[in-house]
Design an enzyme around this catalytic site. Structure first.
Site, mmCIF file in Angstrom:
data_model
loop_
_atom_site.group_PDB
_atom_site.id
_atom_site.type_symbol
_atom_site.label_atom_id
_atom_site.label_comp_id
_atom_site.label_asym_id
_atom_site.label_seq_id
_atom_site.Cartn_x
_atom_site.Cartn_y
_atom_site.Cartn_z
ATOM 1 N N ASP A 80 -35.472 115.832 30.337
ATOM 2 C CA ASP A 80 -34.047 115.985 30.789
ATOM 3 C C ASP A 80 -34.385 116.245 31.752
ATOM 4 O O ASP A 80 -35.485 117.347 32.141
ATOM 5 C CB ASP A 80 -33.660 116.758 29.579
ATOM 6 C CG ASP A 80 -32.418 116.612 30.190
ATOM 7 O OD1 ASP A 80 -31.543 115.454 30.078
ATOM 8 O OD2 ASP A 80 -31.303 117.272 29.273
ATOM 9 N N ARG A 133 -29.577 116.502 37.301
ATOM 10 C CA ARG A 133 -29.802 118.081 38.101
ATOM 11 C C ARG A 133 -30.476 118.412 38.994
ATOM 12 O O ARG A 133 -30.683 119.112 40.102
ATOM 13 C CB ARG A 133 -29.871 118.798 37.046
ATOM 14 C CG ARG A 133 -28.615 119.064 36.613
ATOM 15 C CD ARG A 133 -28.849 120.000 35.062
ATOM 16 N NE ARG A 133 -29.579 119.191 33.899
ATOM 17 C CZ ARG A 133 -29.329 119.530 32.754
ATOM 18 N NH1 ARG A 133 -29.044 120.531 32.608
ATOM 19 N NH2 ARG A 133 -30.133 119.308 31.866
ATOM 20 N N TRP A 134 -32.116 118.387 38.787
ATOM 21 C CA TRP A 134 -33.312 118.009 40.069
ATOM 22 C C TRP A 134 -32.900 117.020 41.203
ATOM 23 O O TRP A 134 -33.050 117.826 42.559
ATOM 24 C CB TRP A 134 -34.202 117.470 39.604
ATOM 25 C CG TRP A 134 -35.478 117.498 40.335
ATOM 26 C CD1 TRP A 134 -36.791 118.508 40.132
ATOM 27 C CD2 TRP A 134 -36.296 116.555 41.613
ATOM 28 N NE1 TRP A 134 -37.633 118.634 40.966
ATOM 29 C CE2 TRP A 134 -36.976 116.843 41.858
ATOM 30 C CE3 TRP A 134 -35.503 114.998 42.101
ATOM 31 C CZ2 TRP A 134 -37.350 116.612 42.653
ATOM 32 C CZ3 TRP A 134 -36.590 114.878 42.858
ATOM 33 C CH2 TRP A 134 -37.677 115.221 43.237
ATOM 34 N N HIS A 167 -34.496 109.889 38.890
ATOM 35 C CA HIS A 167 -35.076 109.458 38.040
ATOM 36 C C HIS A 167 -36.827 108.398 38.438
ATOM 37 O O HIS A 167 -37.231 108.937 37.394
ATOM 38 C CB HIS A 167 -34.403 108.427 37.202
ATOM 39 C CG HIS A 167 -32.976 108.629 37.185
ATOM 40 N ND1 HIS A 167 -32.969 109.540 35.368
ATOM 41 C CD2 HIS A 167 -31.911 108.247 37.056
ATOM 42 C CE1 HIS A 167 -31.699 109.318 35.144
ATOM 43 N NE2 HIS A 167 -31.151 109.006 35.569
ATOM 44 N N THR A 186 -29.056 106.053 22.982
ATOM 45 C CA THR A 186 -28.464 105.303 22.623
ATOM 46 C C THR A 186 -27.118 106.055 23.449
ATOM 47 O O THR A 186 -25.869 105.262 22.820
ATOM 48 C CB THR A 186 -27.758 104.841 20.614
ATOM 49 O OG1 THR A 186 -27.880 106.116 20.404
ATOM 50 C CG2 THR A 186 -29.219 104.148 20.281
ATOM 51 N N ASN A 231 -26.506 106.769 26.663
ATOM 52 C CA ASN A 231 -26.909 106.998 27.532
ATOM 53 C C ASN A 231 -26.408 105.880 28.247
ATOM 54 O O ASN A 231 -26.076 105.885 29.344
ATOM 55 C CB ASN A 231 -28.339 106.850 27.897
ATOM 56 C CG ASN A 231 -29.121 108.180 27.922
ATOM 57 O OD1 ASN A 231 -30.300 108.574 28.087
ATOM 58 N ND2 ASN A 231 -28.142 109.474 28.139
ATOM 59 N N TRP A 232 -25.910 104.666 27.555
ATOM 60 C CA TRP A 232 -25.057 103.342 28.126
ATOM 61 C C TRP A 232 -23.994 104.039 29.082
ATOM 62 O O TRP A 232 -23.423 103.323 29.447
ATOM 63 C CB TRP A 232 -24.988 102.973 27.087
ATOM 64 C CG TRP A 232 -26.118 101.429 26.777
ATOM 65 C CD1 TRP A 232 -26.853 102.178 25.106
ATOM 66 C CD2 TRP A 232 -27.003 100.964 26.921
ATOM 67 N NE1 TRP A 232 -27.418 101.799 25.271
ATOM 68 C CE2 TRP A 232 -28.375 100.836 26.531
ATOM 69 C CE3 TRP A 232 -26.788 100.235 28.794
ATOM 70 C CZ2 TRP A 232 -29.280 99.546 27.045
ATOM 71 C CZ3 TRP A 232 -27.958 99.573 28.792
ATOM 72 C CH2 TRP A 232 -29.305 99.148 27.450
ATOM 73 N N SER A 288 -30.217 115.935 20.755
ATOM 74 C CA SER A 288 -29.314 114.414 21.590
ATOM 75 C C SER A 288 -30.003 113.627 20.714
ATOM 76 O O SER A 288 -30.653 112.726 21.518
ATOM 77 C CB SER A 288 -29.567 114.672 22.984
ATOM 78 O OG SER A 288 -29.039 115.881 23.669
HETATM 79 C C1 IPE Z 1 -31.323 112.812 26.212
HETATM 80 O O1 IPE Z 1 -31.088 113.721 27.198
HETATM 81 C C2 IPE Z 1 -32.095 111.819 26.359
HETATM 82 C C3 IPE Z 1 -32.732 111.244 27.454
HETATM 83 C C4 IPE Z 1 -33.689 112.677 27.783
HETATM 84 C C5 IPE Z 1 -33.294 110.116 27.315
HETATM 85 P P1 IPE Z 1 -29.642 113.457 27.948
HETATM 86 O O2 IPE Z 1 -28.774 114.049 28.689
HETATM 87 O O3 IPE Z 1 -29.067 112.167 27.536
HETATM 88 O O4 IPE Z 1 -28.972 114.765 27.178
HETATM 89 P P2 IPE Z 1 -27.414 114.826 26.532
HETATM 90 O O5 IPE Z 1 -26.548 113.925 26.908
HETATM 91 O O6 IPE Z 1 -27.304 116.250 27.452
HETATM 92 O O7 IPE Z 1 -27.224 115.494 25.231
HETATM 93 C C1 IPE Z 2 -32.605 112.672 31.871
HETATM 94 O O1 IPE Z 2 -32.170 113.160 33.099
HETATM 95 C C2 IPE Z 2 -33.276 111.421 31.886
HETATM 96 C C3 IPE Z 2 -32.090 110.540 30.751
HETATM 97 C C4 IPE Z 2 -31.237 111.046 30.487
HETATM 98 C C5 IPE Z 2 -32.446 109.143 31.143
HETATM 99 P P1 IPE Z 2 -30.349 113.015 32.912
HETATM 100 O O2 IPE Z 2 -30.242 111.876 33.626
HETATM 101 O O3 IPE Z 2 -29.670 112.691 32.599
HETATM 102 O O4 IPE Z 2 -30.611 114.477 34.496
HETATM 103 P P2 IPE Z 2 -29.622 116.197 33.450
HETATM 104 O O5 IPE Z 2 -29.130 115.964 32.112
HETATM 105 O O6 IPE Z 2 -28.378 114.842 33.983
HETATM 106 O O7 IPE Z 2 -29.778 117.071 35.186
HETATM 107 MG MG MG Z 3 -29.415 114.976 31.081
#
Ligand code: IPE
Ligand code: IPE
Ligand code: MG
Length: 239
Positions: A16, A20-21, A33, A62, A64-65, A195
């Protein structure tokens, strides 16, 4: 310095903080990513080198969609690239160290990705050094729902009776059947939650949280997590 005696057998990692990075650097989230996918390669190889036998990487949940389609498309492209690269390595016999497993509901993913993932699972080495589970369209609740449906249909067909539905039978109906539960779950990016990751399997996991964003995560950070883990006293309800 890695304490081999207290090495976890299974480490789960919630990758995760990619977005933000990227934001911190004025880059599009998708660059995070891309960088995160590189760190996945580095950490899986390092963990295998030091002898961790099972790794689970949370790549796409599930939930992230809900993200913009363009971001989802880039994540799927990165997954596709990883599969092509791993397929080539397996086919060329260059490295036979990893057994790849894809956990989650892959049925809704693009056809070419499903075909590649299938091919990879069928061409895993017999005695791979490290099993790498890649969690894609994974959710702990969805996994449990799937397991309960499997068990229910086995009861309905008469293959199992109600007392056969034990904790062990449930564990064996999960995507991680046959694998040890994660001893250690690492979550970077300053969030203190699971999560929907490994809901059943994490019942007695140790957790390691850190503010580091996944694209900045290094092998030294991984070592630190292992060092902390080695100092934990795990009692599993005993004394
Ligand atoms: C958890 O990260 C899922 C993955 C890293 C694949 P999210 O960014 O989706 O989690 P939340 O929304 O902050 O809980
Ligand atoms: C984790 O990084 C990757 C996935 C959930 C696919 P994020 O995309 O959630 O990154 P932040 O949490 O928004 O920084
Ligand atoms: Mg995240």
């Amino acid at each position: 310095m890695v304490d081999k005696e207290h090495l976890p057998q299974h480490v789960g990692i919630i990758m995760d903080g990619n977005g933000r990075w990227a934001k911190k650097r004025g880059l599009p989230r998708t660059e995070g990513h891309r960088r995160g996918a590189e760190v996945f390669r580095t950490i899986s190889t390092y963990a295998s080198d030091i002898g961790v036998p099972y790794l689970t990487f949370y790549a796409f949940s599930t939930e992230n969609w809900k993200r913009p389609q363009q971001e989802i498309d880039v994540i799927m492209d990165l997954f596709r690239d990883f599969l092509h690269e791993a397929e080539q390595r397996q086919a060329e016999n260059e490295t036979r160290r990893f057994c790849f497993r894809f956990i989650g509901d892959l049925s809704v993913l693009p056809e070419d990705i499903r075909a590649l993932a299938d091919w990879m699972e069928k061409h895993n080495p017999e005695n791979g050094r490290t099993t790498v589970n890649v969690a894609v369209n994974y959710g702990g609740r969805s996994e449990l729902t799937h397991a309960f449906r499997t068990l229910l249909s086995r009861v309905q067909s008469g293959e199992l009776t109600e007392p056969d539905v034990t904790e062990d039978a449930i564990a064996q109906a999960l995507y991680t059947a046959g694998q040890p539960d994660p001893d250690l779950i690492i979550r970077p990016s300053g969030e203190y939650r699971l999560s929907n990751f490994l809901t059943w399997q994490s019942a007695y996991s140790e957790f390691w949280f850190s503010d580091i964003l996944w694209p900045d995560f290094t092998t030294a950070d991984f070592d630190r997590a292992l060092e902390d883990f080695a100092r934990r006293s795990r009692r599993f309800g005993g004394i």
